[in-house]
Write a protein that holds these residues in place. Structure first.
Motif, PDB file in Angstrom:
ATOM      1  N   ALA A 228      35.491  36.407  46.465  1.00  0.00           N
ATOM      2  CA  ALA A 228      35.571  37.865  46.621  1.00  0.00           C
ATOM      3  C   ALA A 228      36.786  38.269  47.444  1.00  0.00           C
ATOM      4  CB  ALA A 228      34.298  38.375  47.281  1.00  0.00           C
ATOM      5  N   SER A 229      37.147  37.434  48.419  1.00  0.00           N
ATOM      6  CA  SER A 229      38.233  37.815  49.324  1.00  0.00           C
ATOM      7  C   SER A 229      39.599  37.803  48.637  1.00  0.00           C
ATOM      8  CB  SER A 229      38.249  36.921  50.555  1.00  0.00           C
ATOM      9  OG  SER A 229      38.638  35.616  50.189  1.00  0.00           O
ATOM     10  N   GLY A 230      39.631  37.347  47.386  1.00  0.00           N
ATOM     11  CA  GLY A 230      40.873  37.420  46.624  1.00  0.00           C
ATOM     12  C   GLY A 230      41.150  38.836  46.137  1.00  0.00           C
ATOM     13  N   ASP A 231      40.117  39.685  46.217  1.00  0.00           N
ATOM     14  CA  ASP A 231      40.239  41.053  45.720  1.00  0.00           C
ATOM     15  C   ASP A 231      40.605  41.985  46.882  1.00  0.00           C
ATOM     16  OD1 ASP A 231      39.881  43.559  44.718  1.00  0.00           O
ATOM     17  OD2 ASP A 231      37.797  43.250  44.065  1.00  0.00           O
ATOM     18  N   PRO A 232      41.724  42.692  46.789  1.00  0.00           N
ATOM     19  CA  PRO A 232      42.135  43.564  47.899  1.00  0.00           C
ATOM     20  C   PRO A 232      41.033  44.553  48.287  1.00  0.00           C
ATOM     21  CG  PRO A 232      43.830  43.511  46.180  1.00  0.00           C
ATOM     22  CD  PRO A 232      42.679  42.709  45.670  1.00  0.00           C
ATOM     23  N   ALA A 233      40.196  44.973  47.301  1.00  0.00           N
ATOM     24  CA  ALA A 233      39.138  45.946  47.594  1.00  0.00           C
ATOM     25  C   ALA A 233      38.105  45.355  48.556  1.00  0.00           C
ATOM     26  CB  ALA A 233      38.466  46.383  46.302  1.00  0.00           C
ATOM     27  N   TRP A 234      37.890  44.030  48.483  1.00  0.00           N
ATOM     28  CA  TRP A 234      36.892  43.377  49.346  1.00  0.00           C
ATOM     29  C   TRP A 234      37.245  43.574  50.821  1.00  0.00           C
ATOM     30  CZ3 TRP A 234      36.921  39.376  52.963  1.00  0.00           C
ATOM     31  CH2 TRP A 234      35.668  38.896  53.351  1.00  0.00           C
ATOM     32  N   TRP A 235      38.535  43.604  51.099  1.00  0.00           N
ATOM     33  CA  TRP A 235      38.980  43.726  52.492  1.00  0.00           C
ATOM     34  C   TRP A 235      38.644  45.093  53.080  1.00  0.00           C
ATOM     35  CZ3 TRP A 235      40.268  39.687  55.444  1.00  0.00           C
ATOM     36  CH2 TRP A 235      40.484  38.484  54.774  1.00  0.00           C
ATOM     37  N   LYS A 236      38.229  46.020  52.193  1.00  0.00           N
ATOM     38  CA  LYS A 236      37.842  47.353  52.702  1.00  0.00           C
ATOM     39  C   LYS A 236      36.330  47.448  52.886  1.00  0.00           C
ATOM     40  CE  LYS A 236      41.883  49.721  50.946  1.00  0.00           C
ATOM     41  NZ  LYS A 236      42.428  49.006  49.789  1.00  0.00           N
TER      42      LYS A 236
ATOM     43  N   MET B 244      43.266  37.096  51.439  1.00  0.00           N
ATOM     44  CA  MET B 244      43.824  37.369  50.118  1.00  0.00           C
ATOM     45  C   MET B 244      44.266  36.080  49.432  1.00  0.00           C
ATOM     46  SD  MET B 244      44.080  40.349  48.846  1.00  0.00           S
ATOM     47  CE  MET B 244      45.448  40.017  47.746  1.00  0.00           C
ATOM     48  N   HIS B 245      43.976  35.995  48.174  1.00  0.00           N
ATOM     49  CA  HIS B 245      44.474  34.831  47.445  1.00  0.00           C
ATOM     50  C   HIS B 245      44.551  35.139  45.963  1.00  0.00           C
ATOM     51  CE1 HIS B 245      40.481  33.961  45.964  1.00  0.00           C
ATOM     52  NE2 HIS B 245      40.031  34.137  47.192  1.00  0.00           N
ATOM     53  N   GLU B 246      44.979  34.163  45.199  1.00  0.00           N
ATOM     54  CA  GLU B 246      45.307  34.404  43.787  1.00  0.00           C
ATOM     55  C   GLU B 246      44.400  33.634  42.836  1.00  0.00           C
ATOM     56  OE1 GLU B 246      47.672  36.401  42.379  1.00  0.00           O
ATOM     57  OE2 GLU B 246      48.259  37.251  44.312  1.00  0.00           O
ATOM     58  N   PHE B 247      43.109  33.485  43.219  1.00  0.00           N
ATOM     59  CA  PHE B 247      42.150  32.862  42.306  1.00  0.00           C
ATOM     60  C   PHE B 247      41.186  33.944  41.852  1.00  0.00           C
ATOM     61  CE2 PHE B 247      43.692  29.493  45.029  1.00  0.00           C
ATOM     62  CZ  PHE B 247      43.942  28.471  44.120  1.00  0.00           C
ATOM     63  N   ARG B 248      41.072  34.148  40.559  1.00  0.00           N
ATOM     64  CA  ARG B 248      40.152  35.188  40.078  1.00  0.00           C
ATOM     65  C   ARG B 248      39.745  34.895  38.635  1.00  0.00           C
ATOM     66  NH1 ARG B 248      45.080  37.551  40.770  1.00  0.00           N
ATOM     67  NH2 ARG B 248      44.316  38.211  42.795  1.00  0.00           N
ATOM     68  N   TYR B 249      38.623  35.556  38.249  1.00  0.00           N
ATOM     69  CA  TYR B 249      38.184  35.412  36.862  1.00  0.00           C
ATOM     70  C   TYR B 249      38.932  36.390  35.962  1.00  0.00           C
ATOM     71  CZ  TYR B 249      34.184  32.528  38.206  1.00  0.00           C
ATOM     72  OH  TYR B 249      33.392  31.518  38.669  1.00  0.00           O
ATOM     73  N   VAL B 250      39.363  35.891  34.823  1.00  0.00           N
ATOM     74  CA  VAL B 250      39.930  36.757  33.789  1.00  0.00           C
ATOM     75  C   VAL B 250      39.115  36.463  32.535  1.00  0.00           C
ATOM     76  CG1 VAL B 250      42.007  37.321  32.447  1.00  0.00           C
ATOM     77  CG2 VAL B 250      42.235  36.549  34.829  1.00  0.00           C
ATOM     78  N   ASN B 251      38.442  37.477  32.014  1.00  0.00           N
ATOM     79  CA  ASN B 251      37.532  37.301  30.868  1.00  0.00           C
ATOM     80  C   ASN B 251      36.585  36.123  31.070  1.00  0.00           C
ATOM     81  OD1 ASN B 251      38.781  39.435  29.559  1.00  0.00           O
ATOM     82  ND2 ASN B 251      40.370  38.075  28.701  1.00  0.00           N
ATOM     83  N   GLY B 252      36.032  36.029  32.269  1.00  0.00           N
ATOM     84  CA  GLY B 252      35.017  35.002  32.532  1.00  0.00           C
ATOM     85  C   GLY B 252      35.574  33.611  32.816  1.00  0.00           C
ATOM     86  N   LYS B 253      36.878  33.479  32.849  1.00  0.00           N
ATOM     87  CA  LYS B 253      37.458  32.151  33.125  1.00  0.00           C
ATOM     88  C   LYS B 253      38.271  32.197  34.407  1.00  0.00           C
ATOM     89  CE  LYS B 253      37.245  30.604  28.500  1.00  0.00           C
ATOM     90  NZ  LYS B 253      37.740  29.746  27.494  1.00  0.00           N
ATOM     91  N   LEU B 254      38.143  31.139  35.208  1.00  0.00           N
ATOM     92  CA  LEU B 254      38.835  31.125  36.493  1.00  0.00           C
ATOM     93  C   LEU B 254      40.324  30.842  36.301  1.00  0.00           C
ATOM     94  CD1 LEU B 254      38.281  31.401  39.565  1.00  0.00           C
ATOM     95  CD2 LEU B 254      38.119  28.909  39.653  1.00  0.00           C
ATOM     96  N   TYR B 255      41.114  31.650  36.958  1.00  0.00           N
ATOM     97  CA  TYR B 255      42.575  31.497  36.904  1.00  0.00           C
ATOM     98  C   TYR B 255      43.133  31.287  38.296  1.00  0.00           C
ATOM     99  CZ  TYR B 255      43.536  32.676  32.050  1.00  0.00           C
ATOM    100  OH  TYR B 255      43.634  32.636  30.682  1.00  0.00           O
ATOM    101  N   CYS B 256      44.217  30.548  38.369  1.00  0.00           N
ATOM    102  CA  CYS B 256      45.048  30.523  39.567  1.00  0.00           C
ATOM    103  C   CYS B 256      46.325  31.238  39.166  1.00  0.00           C
ATOM    104  CB  CYS B 256      45.348  29.083  39.984  1.00  0.00           C
ATOM    105  SG  CYS B 256      46.515  28.998  41.349  1.00  0.00           S
ATOM    106  N   GLU B 257      46.589  32.373  39.786  1.00  0.00           N
ATOM    107  CA  GLU B 257      47.698  33.227  39.354  1.00  0.00           C
ATOM    108  C   GLU B 257      47.558  33.459  37.845  1.00  0.00           C
ATOM    109  OE1 GLU B 257      51.481  32.248  41.182  1.00  0.00           O
ATOM    110  OE2 GLU B 257      50.503  31.531  42.980  1.00  0.00           O
ATOM    111  N   ASN B 258      48.570  33.082  37.038  1.00  0.00           N
ATOM    112  CA  ASN B 258      48.449  33.337  35.592  1.00  0.00           C
ATOM    113  C   ASN B 258      48.107  32.088  34.797  1.00  0.00           C
ATOM    114  OD1 ASN B 258      49.166  36.031  36.015  1.00  0.00           O
ATOM    115  ND2 ASN B 258      51.331  35.477  36.016  1.00  0.00           N
ATOM    116  N   VAL B 259      47.562  31.105  35.474  1.00  0.00           N
ATOM    117  CA  VAL B 259      47.290  29.841  34.786  1.00  0.00           C
ATOM    118  C   VAL B 259      45.790  29.573  34.782  1.00  0.00           C
ATOM    119  CG1 VAL B 259      47.674  27.346  34.862  1.00  0.00           C
ATOM    120  CG2 VAL B 259      49.551  28.904  35.438  1.00  0.00           C
ATOM    121  N   SER B 260      45.275  29.217  33.605  1.00  0.00           N
ATOM    122  CA  SER B 260      43.839  28.964  33.499  1.00  0.00           C
ATOM    123  C   SER B 260      43.506  27.580  34.071  1.00  0.00           C
ATOM    124  CB  SER B 260      43.430  29.093  32.031  1.00  0.00           C
ATOM    125  OG  SER B 260      42.707  27.965  31.621  1.00  0.00           O
ATOM    126  N   ILE B 261      42.453  27.554  34.867  1.00  0.00           N
ATOM    127  CA  ILE B 261      42.048  26.291  35.504  1.00  0.00           C
ATOM    128  C   ILE B 261      41.575  25.308  34.427  1.00  0.00           C
ATOM    129  CG2 ILE B 261      40.398  25.232  37.126  1.00  0.00           C
ATOM    130  CD1 ILE B 261      42.565  26.970  38.492  1.00  0.00           C
TER     131      ILE B 261
END
Ligand code: LLP
Length: 441
Positions: free
Chosen positions: A248-256, A1-18
């Motif tokens: 993908a492993s940042g998404d809790p669903a991936w762990w299932k 689990m981690h806190e890197f994910r795309y938001v509207n096509g842009k990579l974010y770390c938590e709530n901050v845009s990379i």
């Protein structure tokens, strides 16, 4: 689990845009997620809750002061391997009394320093070291707390360069010899036998080798405890992380999903080991490095050139093997993703750095979106053994590091000022005052 994910096509770390971070701080840039560090520490701490235990974060994985402070605030102890690491821990607000000191080559000066700081225990790797610790402790008129490191000769089934628990490695004392060493150690007046230690390797992706090693060593612990009154057993670090599906492993669903079902987690580690360790009745130490910080960091780099040669498409970036050596040194495969998502077909590409070595390659023949000069890529899962293994090879300055916490982001290490690379160098007199004329044929 981690806190890197795309938001509207842009990579974010938590709530901050990379993207925002690279605009402000440039590249190459390490970005760490405090939430991810916290999550991993707490998950492991929680999984071991049924045991009296201490999580000693392995400083070598990532020794940035902010990482250490974050973990110290959570109640972490520390596994150090040098005076420098111990000083870093104290400097960052960690308590030396929660530190274990490992390593096969501790110098007299390091032992003196650590003893003066009142560390929790030395992890002793040889009889010669035991005698050295005894001598230093006698001079300081103290009793040094020690744990002897047993080499259980169990194959961790990991990369040969990070396997430590077999007889072809330099670490610890062979299983069969350990009891005799304790018997001799008891005679050393300034050594206090406090525990037993083992560490079989790093990036173990299954719980089996841990189980095997604990099953093998537990009876030894049971024999040693009544004789020497040990009060802890350290099972070392080595818990592996997900590298290949890092995003993908940042998404809790991936762990299932099926892909995740055999992956080591804090819960599966605890479920397998707690029942084996509990009957020992001792305090259990773990020394995770990568598990805590690995998925908590990324290395962001800028595309400088795209250079097709023959069937190859080289993406030349501004990070090099000096900024992240794991692919060059271990053939490690880190997922690489664009900071701004791209549509269109993927192209088989090699992402390479500017260093003058063919091994300066982050990936080969990997399908990646079409990128061009000025685009940014993120090399995932580089929070452990990323910055801590950097060098200034090719006289390249060390990269900057940023820590993110929710909406907040802070520079936690300045990009190295270029002249710092050579500031400690000096010319000998005979070169300083003689300037030979250039030879011209
Ligand atoms: N305890 C001891 C005694 C160790 O030697 C190590 C790592 C650890 C704990 C922490 O291991 P971890 O939980 O991080 O696996 N540079 C390599 C890894 C070297 C590990 C050395 N010892 C890499 O990038 O994969």
């Amino acid at each position: 689990m981690h806190e890197f994910r795309y938001v509207n096509g842009k990579l974010y770390c938590e709530n901050v845009s990379i993207e925002a971070l690279v605009k402000e701080h440039g590249t190459p840039l390490y970005v760490y997620s405090q939430k991810t560090l916290t999550h991993h520490f707490q998950a492991l701490d929680g999984a071991l809750a049924p045991l009296p235990h201490m999580v000693c974060y392995s400083v070598k994985a990532n020794s940035n002061a902010s990482v250490l402070r974050c973990l110290a605030n959570l109640g972490s102890g520390f596994d150090v391997v040098s005076e420098g690491e111990l000083r870093r821990v104290s400097g960052a607000g960690g308590d030396p009394r929660t530190c274990v000191f490992a390593g096969v080559g501790k110098t007299v000066a390091e032992i003196e320093y650590a003893m003066g700081q009142g560390i929790f225990a030395f992890t002793v790797e040889s009889e010669a070291e035991l005698e050295r610790i005894n001598r230093v402790a006698a001079r300081q008129k103290v009793k040094a707390p020690v744990a002897i490191r047993v080499n259980p000769n169990v194959d961790a089934m990991t990369h040969p360069k990070i396997t430590t628990g077999t007889y072809s490695n330099k670490f610890g004392i062979p299983f069969e010899e350990v009891e005799a060493v304790y018997a001799r150690a008891r005679k050393l007046k300034n050594v206090g036998l406090r525990g037993l230690h083992m560490h079989i390797g790093s990036q173990l992706t299954e719980v089996k080798p841990f189980e095997q090693a604990v099953r093998k060593v537990a009876p030894l612990v049971e024999r040693l405890v009544p004789k020497y009154g040990l009060d802890f057993f350290s099972i070392g670090g080595g818990l592996g992380i997900v590298y290949e599906s890092a995003l993908a492993s940042g998404d809790p669903a991936w762990w299932k999903t099926d892909a995740a079902k055999d992956i080591l987690t804090a819960e599966s580690f605890g479920a397998a080991l707690v029942p084996l360790l509990k009957p020992l009745g001792l305090r259990i130490l773990v020394e995770p490095g990568r598990f805590i910080s690995g998925n908590a960091g990324i290395l962001v780099t800028r595309v400088e050139y795209v250079k097709p040669i023959g069937s190859k498409n080289f993406i030349i970036v501004d990070a090099g093997m000096n900024d992240l050596i794991r692919p060059a040194l271990y053939g490690a495969k880190h997922e690489i993703v664009p900071v701004v998502r791209k549509s269109g077909p993927e192209i088989s590409s090699d992402v390479v750095g500017p260093v003058c070595e063919t091994s300066d390659t982050f990936c080969s023949d990997r399908p990646l979106p079409k990128v061009g000069e000025g685009d940014f890529l993120a090399i995932m899962s580089t929070g452990a053994y990323g910055f801590s293994m950097t060098s200034t090879y090719n006289s390249r300055p060390l990269p900057a590091e940023v820590m993110v916490n929710g909406r907040l982001a802070a520079l936690v290490r300045f990009r190295q000022y270029l002249p710092r690379i050579w500031e400690a160098e000096k010319l000998p007199r005979w070169l300083k005052f003689h300037r030979l004329p250039p030879t011209v044929d």
